[in-house]
Design a protein around this motif. Structure first.
Motif, mmCIF file in Angstrom:
data_model
loop_
_atom_site.group_PDB
_atom_site.id
_atom_site.type_symbol
_atom_site.label_atom_id
_atom_site.label_comp_id
_atom_site.label_asym_id
_atom_site.label_seq_id
_atom_site.Cartn_x
_atom_site.Cartn_y
_atom_site.Cartn_z
ATOM 1 N N ARG A 11 -2.741 -6.722 10.344
ATOM 2 C CA ARG A 11 -2.466 -5.301 10.120
ATOM 3 C C ARG A 11 -3.792 -4.576 10.307
ATOM 4 O O ARG A 11 -4.706 -4.704 9.495
ATOM 5 C CB ARG A 11 -1.923 -5.043 8.704
ATOM 6 N N THR A 26 -6.430 2.398 19.999
ATOM 7 C CA THR A 26 -5.104 2.266 19.391
ATOM 8 C C THR A 26 -4.056 2.025 20.466
ATOM 9 O O THR A 26 -3.182 1.162 20.327
ATOM 10 C CB THR A 26 -4.767 3.540 18.578
ATOM 11 N N GLU A 30 -1.826 -1.395 20.278
ATOM 12 C CA GLU A 30 -0.504 -1.239 19.654
ATOM 13 C C GLU A 30 0.566 -2.103 20.324
ATOM 14 O O GLU A 30 1.557 -2.440 19.705
ATOM 15 C CB GLU A 30 -0.058 0.227 19.655
ATOM 16 N N THR A 36 -2.156 0.834 12.642
ATOM 17 C CA THR A 36 -2.003 2.174 12.081
ATOM 18 C C THR A 36 -3.216 2.990 12.503
ATOM 19 O O THR A 36 -4.357 2.551 12.318
ATOM 20 C CB THR A 36 -1.928 2.128 10.543
ATOM 21 N N GLN A 45 0.395 11.048 18.512
ATOM 22 C CA GLN A 45 1.542 10.132 18.434
ATOM 23 C C GLN A 45 1.290 8.964 19.367
ATOM 24 O O GLN A 45 0.743 9.143 20.450
ATOM 25 C CB GLN A 45 2.801 10.850 18.887
ATOM 26 N N LYS A 48 3.930 2.871 19.649
ATOM 27 C CA LYS A 48 4.323 1.922 18.607
ATOM 28 C C LYS A 48 3.542 2.090 17.313
ATOM 29 O O LYS A 48 4.056 1.847 16.230
ATOM 30 C CB LYS A 48 4.123 0.472 19.112
ATOM 31 N N ALA A 49 2.286 2.455 17.445
ATOM 32 C CA ALA A 49 1.428 2.501 16.242
ATOM 33 C C ALA A 49 1.897 3.606 15.293
ATOM 34 O O ALA A 49 2.305 4.675 15.733
ATOM 35 C CB ALA A 49 -0.020 2.754 16.653
ATOM 36 N N ASP A 50 1.821 3.310 13.999
ATOM 37 C CA ASP A 50 2.048 4.348 12.984
ATOM 38 C C ASP A 50 0.833 5.259 12.950
ATOM 39 O O ASP A 50 -0.271 4.844 13.321
ATOM 40 C CB ASP A 50 2.177 3.704 11.590
ATOM 41 N N THR A 51 1.029 6.465 12.470
ATOM 42 C CA THR A 51 -0.139 7.332 12.260
ATOM 43 C C THR A 51 -0.135 7.819 10.815
ATOM 44 O O THR A 51 0.925 8.033 10.217
ATOM 45 C CB THR A 51 -0.136 8.560 13.191
ATOM 46 N N VAL A 52 -1.331 7.974 10.267
ATOM 47 C CA VAL A 52 -1.473 8.552 8.922
ATOM 48 C C VAL A 52 -2.590 9.592 8.975
ATOM 49 O O VAL A 52 -3.528 9.477 9.768
ATOM 50 C CB VAL A 52 -1.825 7.498 7.846
ATOM 51 N N ARG A 68 -1.806 1.781 1.087
ATOM 52 C CA ARG A 68 -0.525 1.860 1.785
ATOM 53 C C ARG A 68 -0.491 0.893 2.971
ATOM 54 O O ARG A 68 0.474 0.177 3.186
ATOM 55 C CB ARG A 68 -0.311 3.291 2.274
ATOM 56 N N VAL A 69 -1.573 0.853 3.743
ATOM 57 C CA VAL A 69 -1.587 0.018 4.958
ATOM 58 C C VAL A 69 -1.925 -1.434 4.614
ATOM 59 O O VAL A 69 -1.483 -2.363 5.279
ATOM 60 C CB VAL A 69 -2.608 0.590 5.985
#
Ligand SMILES: NC(=O)c1ccc[n+]([C@@H]2O[C@H](COP(=O)([O-])OP(=O)(O)OC[C@H]3O[C@@H](n4cnc5c(N)ncnc54)[C@H](OP(=O)(O)O)[C@@H]3O)[C@@H](O)[C@H]2O)c1
Length: 303
Positions: A11, A26, A30, A36, A45, A48-52, A68-69
């Protein structure tokens, strides 16, 4: 371990994911790993990768995203990077670049298994009086930006988990990232026949994908320690501009040079921060391309 196992086990958290380097990194990772991307305010955006979103200046914001990650690996590429802005707002630069690194490191140390922490630093930790800097040379930054990056390096060295620091040279690459790189500004200036490029400041520009490959080698192998990551040529911005004009078919008459002493600068600038990359070559098989090859790759991608 198979590639599928890797995807589950790793992760990865990339800070500065809307930045020139973090965005490219990224996007490359990804497809193969659970990534993330974290940034502050620029909307971004990925396929596939999440963004925070988070703010490095805010300790609880850093703690929240680390909790969280729960990353196994962190690549910390987020920073206040514009040297002039850092000079004008030194307190802010400290908060983002030094306190931000401290908040992230402290939050990582609170996880049951602290993640591998890879910090992206800069050639501007040197005073530029020598050039061809190796990892053994003592840093001595002259600008606020370099001072804050060195202060963050020193925090990383005291991290309770495994860590690595990569000092990057000036980065260039294809357009498309939310934040541009110096090449975008340079080409715009040459096209519009505006501006002048310093003839007396030397760096070893590195193609972004070569840097990403080195970073990946380091975090995948969990190689610890300090590495320099530049390209293979020492160049002034003026020389780089002439090469870019040649590759992009622009008039070299539009590439004007000037000495840094002629410009109204907000701070002293190091004259030669070229990096010696022998250690990364020897230990990690780092093999960056020439500036011409990098520029040709960008030109082909754009046309
Ligand atoms: N570019 C170079 O030539 C170069 C050379 C040597 C070393 N480096 C190092 O390489 C790394 C990446 O540089 P870059 O040029 O790709 O950076 P960049 O394009 O300027 O992007 C900076 C990134 O940091 C994020 N950021 C800024 N302030 C933040 C804050 N308070 N909280 C959270 N995130 C924040 C930005 O998010 P928002 O977009 O949301 O603000 C953005 O994602 C940096 O550590 C830099 O010091 C760069």
């Amino acid at each position: 371990m198979t590639a599928a196992d890797d995807t589950i086990a790793i992760r990865l958290l990339v800070t500065g994911a809307s930045g020139f380097l973090g965005w490219r990194l990224t996007r490359q990772l990804e497809r193969r790993f659970m990534v993330t991307g974290a940034c502050r305010s620029t909307p971004v955006q990925f396929a596939k990768a999440d963004t925070v979103q988070f703010d490095l200046r805010n300790r609880s914001s850093c703690r929240d995203i680390i909790r969280r990650v729960s990353p196994t690996h962190v690549i910390h590429a987020g920073a206040m990077t514009l040297t002039g802005e850092c000079e004008r707002h030194p307190e802010l630069a400290r908060e983002v670049n030094v306190d931000g690194a401290r908040h992230l490191l402290n939050a990582c140390e609170c996880l049951p298994t602290p993640p591998f922490f890879l910090y992206v630093s800069t050639d501007l930790v040197f005073n530029g009086l020598k050039g061809n800097y190796s990892e053994e040379d003592p840093p001595d930054p002259v600008m606020t930006y370099g001072k804050t990056k060195l202060a963050a390096e020193n925090l990383v060295r005291h991290y309770h988990g495994e860590w690595a620091i990569v000092r990057s040279a000036l980065i260039y690459g294809p357009p498309g990232a939310p934040h541009p790189c110096f090449l975008d500004w340079m080409l715009e200036g040459i096209r519009k026949n505006e501006g002048a490029l310093f003839t007396d400041e030397f760096r070893t520009p590195v193609f972004v994908d070569d840097l990403c490959t080195l970073l990946e080698t380091i975090w995948i192998r969990r190689t610890t320690g300090l590495y320099h990551a530049g390209g293979i040529q020492r160049m002034s911005r003026y020389e780089f501009g002439l090469l870019a004009a040649d590759v992009f078919g622009l008039s070299d008459a539009n590439v004007r040079g000037c000495q840094s002493g002629c410009a109204a600068l907000s701070s002293p600038r190091p004259p030669d921060v070229s990096l010696n990359i022998a250690k990364a070559r020897r230990e990690l098989g780092y093999s960056p391309r020439s500036c011409r090859a990098g520029l040709i790759a960008i030109f082909r991608q754009c046309h």
